[in-house]
Scaffold this active site. Structure first.
Site, PDB file in Angstrom:
ATOM      1  N   GLY A  44     -15.694  -0.385 -25.450  1.00 28.14           N
ATOM      2  CA  GLY A  44     -15.453  -0.389 -24.198  1.00 28.14           C
ATOM      3  C   GLY A  44     -14.413   0.473 -23.849  1.00 28.14           C
ATOM      4  O   GLY A  44     -13.446   1.009 -24.675  1.00 28.14           O
ATOM      5  N   HIS A  99     -10.263  -1.570 -13.196  1.00 25.25           N
ATOM      6  CA  HIS A  99     -11.041  -0.460 -13.840  1.00 25.25           C
ATOM      7  C   HIS A  99     -12.278  -0.355 -13.032  1.00 25.25           C
ATOM      8  O   HIS A  99     -13.031   0.574 -13.669  1.00 25.25           O
ATOM      9  CB  HIS A  99     -11.218  -0.598 -15.260  1.00 25.25           C
ATOM     10  CG  HIS A  99      -9.945  -0.778 -15.994  1.00 25.25           C
ATOM     11  ND1 HIS A  99      -9.610   0.549 -16.635  1.00 25.25           N
ATOM     12  CD2 HIS A  99      -8.836  -1.564 -16.271  1.00 25.25           C
ATOM     13  CE1 HIS A  99      -8.383   0.524 -17.118  1.00 25.25           C
ATOM     14  NE2 HIS A  99      -7.928  -0.827 -17.000  1.00 25.25           N
ATOM     15  N   ARG A 148     -22.956   1.687 -22.056  1.00 28.08           N
ATOM     16  CA  ARG A 148     -23.232   0.225 -22.287  1.00 28.08           C
ATOM     17  C   ARG A 148     -24.480  -0.094 -21.732  1.00 28.08           C
ATOM     18  O   ARG A 148     -24.828   0.163 -20.599  1.00 28.08           O
ATOM     19  CB  ARG A 148     -21.938  -0.539 -21.721  1.00 28.08           C
ATOM     20  CG  ARG A 148     -20.908  -1.039 -22.504  1.00 28.08           C
ATOM     21  CD  ARG A 148     -20.040  -1.703 -22.090  1.00 28.08           C
ATOM     22  NE  ARG A 148     -19.693  -1.664 -20.624  1.00 28.08           N
ATOM     23  CZ  ARG A 148     -20.107  -2.337 -19.560  1.00 28.08           C
ATOM     24  NH1 ARG A 148     -21.039  -3.217 -19.852  1.00 28.08           N
ATOM     25  NH2 ARG A 148     -19.890  -2.000 -18.317  1.00 28.08           N
ATOM     26  N   ASP A 169     -20.064   3.413 -10.702  1.00 29.98           N
ATOM     27  CA  ASP A 169     -19.281   3.285 -11.921  1.00 29.98           C
ATOM     28  C   ASP A 169     -17.813   3.563 -11.565  1.00 29.98           C
ATOM     29  O   ASP A 169     -17.344   4.253 -10.793  1.00 29.98           O
ATOM     30  CB  ASP A 169     -19.643   4.402 -13.022  1.00 29.98           C
ATOM     31  CG  ASP A 169     -19.330   3.774 -14.263  1.00 29.98           C
ATOM     32  OD1 ASP A 169     -18.484   3.155 -14.548  1.00 29.98           O
ATOM     33  OD2 ASP A 169     -20.040   4.320 -15.348  1.00 29.98           O
ATOM     34  N   LEU A 177     -15.914   7.180 -18.582  1.00 35.38           N
ATOM     35  CA  LEU A 177     -15.170   7.800 -19.503  1.00 35.38           C
ATOM     36  C   LEU A 177     -16.223   8.810 -20.435  1.00 35.38           C
ATOM     37  O   LEU A 177     -15.858   9.715 -21.010  1.00 35.38           O
ATOM     38  CB  LEU A 177     -14.367   7.076 -20.265  1.00 35.38           C
ATOM     39  CG  LEU A 177     -13.340   6.062 -19.645  1.00 35.38           C
ATOM     40  CD1 LEU A 177     -12.607   5.205 -20.647  1.00 35.38           C
ATOM     41  CD2 LEU A 177     -12.314   7.018 -19.009  1.00 35.38           C
ATOM     42  N   LYS A 200     -16.168  12.296 -19.259  1.00 36.24           N
ATOM     43  CA  LYS A 200     -14.645  13.046 -19.890  1.00 36.24           C
ATOM     44  C   LYS A 200     -14.846  13.283 -21.286  1.00 36.24           C
ATOM     45  O   LYS A 200     -14.473  14.383 -21.840  1.00 36.24           O
ATOM     46  CB  LYS A 200     -13.653  12.178 -19.314  1.00 36.24           C
ATOM     47  CG  LYS A 200     -13.647  12.125 -17.986  1.00 36.24           C
ATOM     48  CD  LYS A 200     -12.264  11.446 -17.652  1.00 36.24           C
ATOM     49  CE  LYS A 200     -12.114  11.375 -15.985  1.00 36.24           C
ATOM     50  NZ  LYS A 200     -10.820  10.685 -15.658  1.00 36.24           N
ATOM     51  N   TYR A 221      13.781  -8.263  21.417  1.00 38.09           N
ATOM     52  CA  TYR A 221      12.747  -9.385  21.909  1.00 38.09           C
ATOM     53  C   TYR A 221      11.433  -9.572  20.955  1.00 38.09           C
ATOM     54  O   TYR A 221      11.345 -10.209  19.929  1.00 38.09           O
ATOM     55  CB  TYR A 221      12.401  -9.583  23.298  1.00 38.09           C
ATOM     56  CG  TYR A 221      11.422 -10.809  23.719  1.00 38.09           C
ATOM     57  CD1 TYR A 221      12.167 -11.916  23.529  1.00 38.09           C
ATOM     58  CD2 TYR A 221      10.334 -10.360  24.110  1.00 38.09           C
ATOM     59  CE1 TYR A 221      11.385 -13.114  23.959  1.00 38.09           C
ATOM     60  CE2 TYR A 221       9.523 -11.602  24.511  1.00 38.09           C
ATOM     61  CZ  TYR A 221       9.948 -12.801  24.122  1.00 38.09           C
ATOM     62  OH  TYR A 221       9.181 -13.935  24.380  1.00 38.09           O
ATOM     63  N   ASP A 222      10.569  -8.700  21.375  1.00 40.21           N
ATOM     64  CA  ASP A 222       9.224  -8.784  20.566  1.00 40.21           C
ATOM     65  C   ASP A 222       9.213  -8.448  18.995  1.00 40.21           C
ATOM     66  O   ASP A 222      10.072  -7.153  18.817  1.00 40.21           O
ATOM     67  CB  ASP A 222       8.127  -7.579  21.242  1.00 40.21           C
ATOM     68  CG  ASP A 222       7.918  -7.995  22.701  1.00 40.21           C
ATOM     69  OD1 ASP A 222       6.954  -9.016  22.620  1.00 40.21           O
ATOM     70  OD2 ASP A 222       8.524  -7.368  23.672  1.00 40.21           O
TER      71      ASP A 222
END
Ligand code: ADQ
Length: 729
Positions: A29, A165, A273, A372, A376, A379, A499-500
């Site tokens: 993973g 993730h 996966r 997704d 990874l 990459k 005030y406010d």
């Protein structure tokens, strides 16, 4: 600095028991592979489930604990039943589909939710046992979204980071979750919340605003006496590990084997996966169509489909596996021949060297998830292409697409687009491939997984220090006692109160912010105390102030300092002579913006105009406000006017008039030895800045201020005012 406690559902090491022996293996993973390469270099302890049933492991628990501790891992033991309910049901069948925009797959079960709560509690107990002051806790991912809040309630000022993730979905998805408030509050107890992309961070902020009612400012959400920072950290990979492996003899050998088997054929690779979010079926369909359309590629290419088994206990995943098997069979049957099988399908985890060899051999990486968080694999493919060749086809809906603009990006739902992307990839020259690769590789090499973790942890440290500063600015017990004592011992006192947002909370319509009986009584008692002057310094117009407070023995300032009414006076006086002819010119512009912004309106006072948009959709309101400010600034340069942006309001008024100058009128005339100013927004900053040395100043809410102290809410202001009147024995 203390230790780094990384907390995730799974440890980076998985324990199996086979034939009576324990085996310790690396976990699969993205998260495990990403972080495990660097946690050893920190003074870190990784806390998580070791992947073995508590019951099976009961006799071996000490051994497991000891061996894992030697690898800086602390096991949290869960039974298979707990994992079924908490992980397989709640995480995999509720959160995962909903957060990946598959609401039709999401089931909502109260017992699974209870199991999720319970599992988070079990993690919390384990952490509480080992946590020491100074340790930093970094919680990972959607399995542990309740954990930050649980930890904050048990530990003394812990530093907690949280990283998601997977995508954080749009509010239209997220609001479907029955436990949405609990989940948001769970995450919000972190000091820093990290996402892969701005889209996810934006969705989270919108949900917090809409469902919890907390506004954010520059990615910071102040709540009570702390604030949560939200930021973006696109996760990288261990770049050099892939790049150097790509040239290693082991990988070279694997590539040779692949060459032997694929021969001259061009290859398309996909690695995932097993998951319906990864778009595997759609990808296969597109490949089928590509072969129909491009008969010239028959026998000349190979589609290598690698799927790693995942969540096989969940029915939907088992079904998906079956569908993939069938579709691969059908495509191979339809297009294949005795000499050629178009798809080579592997259903198992592949060793690192083989994976890198596949990346190196593939002409095209087809990474087309339907949704997704990051991805990874894309990459890793790029990092492995040290030879300067290869084309990445990447789906727009993968977080990685935000960084990898030089990839061939596709809309996965558009089959034509997918087929065209393959055609583009095969037609791309070597020179263009190299150019695109180099740009992406440079980026990935710089922002690798180590930089990602460092960046997150540095930002977390910064946020924790800012939190500490915030705590010291909050009017704590000691300063409070001193303030009350100073007040009670003083000869002449002056209270300057906005005030406010200071004495009453904000309401969607200003007319609804009527003073409570409690506030009226407090102001009356304070102003009737001996030697005490109370002045209300407000942005409101005179009529409201007169109507509400006219009977009280107090001084008043209206329209941010335009009008003054000293204590006991019948009439208002103008601070200095002003003209309001400019309003004729400016009013139509305000009205134009109000017409274009549902829920907003123009408030007109004697010497100012205000665009109020508290009831509008806040993104639209903020956008219009910014446009209006630019428009007004251009127009008012010659008109001696100032344009001010406040909390959900843009106001134009004559320049040179402000609350600070009005307040000065009081404290320069009376001989006060105690001055206290309280206010909540930018207009009160003028008051704070104008105060003489030794005066007390308090900002309601958090954020940068010239005031010396902060208090969390109007409720805390009234309690403080009541304390001033209480003489301690
Ligand atoms: P995942 O859904 O697991 O991660 P991904 O980011 O692609 O998805 O990471 C998968 C990892 O498993 C990669 O490191 C890959 O090399 C490895 N892997 C995949 N198939 C393999 C196989 N057959 N054999 C061996 N290794 C294999 C979640 C989110 C992602 C997010 C990551 C990190 O769903 O969106 O990118 O976390 O945050």
């Amino acid at each position: 600095m203390g230790r780094l406690l990384i907390v995730s559902n799974r440890l980076p090491v998985t324990v199996h028991k086979r034939r009576g022996h324990l085996h310790f293996e690396p976990s699969a993973g993205g998260l495990a592979t990403g972080l495990s390469s660097l946690y050893k270099s920190y003074n870190a302890l990784w806390i998580g489930w070791p992947g073995i049933d508590r019951k099976n492991s009961s006799a071996d628990r000490d051994e497991i604990r000891e061996k894992l501790l030697a690898q800086n891992c602390l096991p949290v033991f869960l039974s298979q039943r707990e994992v079924d309910e908490y992980y397989n049901k709640f995480c995999s069948a509720t959160i995962w589909p909903l957060f990946h925009y598959f609401p039709q797959y999401a089931s909502y079960s109260e017992s699974a939710w209870k199991a999720y709560e319970h599992a988070n509690q079990t993690f919390c107990d384990a952490i509480v046992e080992v946590w020491q002051q100074g340790d930093i806790i970094w919680v990972q991912d959607f399995q542990l979204m309740l954990l930050p809040r649980m930890l904050r309630s048990r530990l003394q000022d812990p530093t907690i980071g949280f990283f998601l993730h997977i995508p954080f979905p749009s509010i239209e998805m997220f609001r479907m979750l029955p436990w949405r408030t609990e989940i948001l509050e769970g995450i919000m107890a972190s000091d820093l919340v990290g996402f892969h992309t701005w889209d996810y961070a934006g969705h989270f902020l919108a949900s917090v605003r809409f469902l919890l009612g907390h506004e954010s400012w520059m990615g910071r959400i102040p709540v009570g006496d702390r604030s949560t920072r939200v930021d973006v950290f696109p996760m990288g990979i261990d770049y050099s590990r892939f790049a150097s492996a790509a040239n290693s003899p082991e990988v070279e050998k694997e590539v040779d084997k692949l060459n032997e088997s694929f021969r001259e054929r061009r290859t398309i690779l996909s690695v995932d996966r097993l998951d319906y979010t990864k778009g595997i079926l759609q990808r296969l369909d597109a490949f089928d169509l590509f072969l129909d359309r491009n008969p010239q590629y028959r026998e000349k290419l190979k589609f290598v489909l690698v799927v790693v088994p995942s969540r096989t206990m969940v029915a939907r995943y088992a079904l998906l596996k079956k569908q993939i098997d069938e579709l691969v069979g059908a495509i191979n049957g339809k297009h294949g021949s005795l000499r050629w099988t178009p798809i080579t399908y592997t259903y198992r985890s592949v060793p690192f060297e083989s994976l890198v060899a596949l990346y190196r051999r593939a002409d095209v990486a087809l990474v087309t998830p339907l949704r997704d968080g990051m991805n990874l694999v894309a990459k890793e493919y790029l990092a492995s292409r040290t030879d300067g060749r290869g084309v990445l086809i990447l789906s727009e809906t993968a977080g990685a697409a935000k960084e990898l603009g030089e990839a061939v990006t596709v809309n996965v739902n558009n089959e034509e687009d997918l087929v065209a992307s393959l055609e583009t990839a095969f037609a791309m020259t070597d020179a263009e491939q190299g150019e695109r690769l180099r740009v992406m590789q440079r980026r990935l090499r710089r922002y690798d997984v180590r930089r990602w973790a460092e960046d997150f942890l540095n930002t977390l440290q910064e946020t924790a220090s800012a939190q500490e500063e915030l705590r010291t600015r909050v009017l704590g017990a000691q300063a409070r006692r001193k303030l009350v004592k100073d007040y009670q011992q003083a000869q002449r006192r002056l209270l300057l109160l906005d005030y406010d947002g200071t004495l009453v909370p904000f309401f969607s319509r200003p007319s609804k912010a009527v003073p409570t009986q409690e506030v009226l009584e407090l102001l009356s008692t304070l102003s009737n105390s001996e030697n005490t002057d109370v002045v209300l310094i407000s942005g409101r117009e005179r009529t409201s102030l007169n109507g509400w407070f006219g009977e009280l023995h107090i001084g008043m300032v209206a329209e941010h300092g335009v009008w003054l009414k000293p204590k006991g006076a019948d009439d208002w006086e103008m601070f200095e002579s002003l003209n309001a002819e400019w309003k004729e010119e400016v009013r139509p512009i305000f009205e134009l913006y109000a017409d274009r912004t549902p829920g907003s309106f123009v408030e007109e006072k004697d010497f100012s105009l205000a665009f109020q948009y508290r009831r509008s959709d806040s993104r639209l309101g903020d956008l219009r406000a910014r446009e209006l400010v630019l428009h007004l600034e251009a127009l008012t340069t010659n008109l001696n006017l100032q344009v001010l942006e406040g909390s959900k309001v843009v106001e134009v008024k004559n320049s040179g008039v402000n609350k600070g100058r009005a307040a000065q009128r009081w404290f320069s005339e009376g001989n006060y030895d105690f001055i206290l100013a309280i206010g909540d927004d930018w207009t009160d900053e003028d008051t704070f800045r104008a105060l003489p040395d030794g005066a007390w100043s308090i900002k309601v809410g958090f954020g940068t201020t010239a005031a010396h102290y902060n208090l969390g809410s109007p409720g805390k202001v009234t309690t403080l005012l009541r304390d001033l009147l209480t003489v301690e024995d």
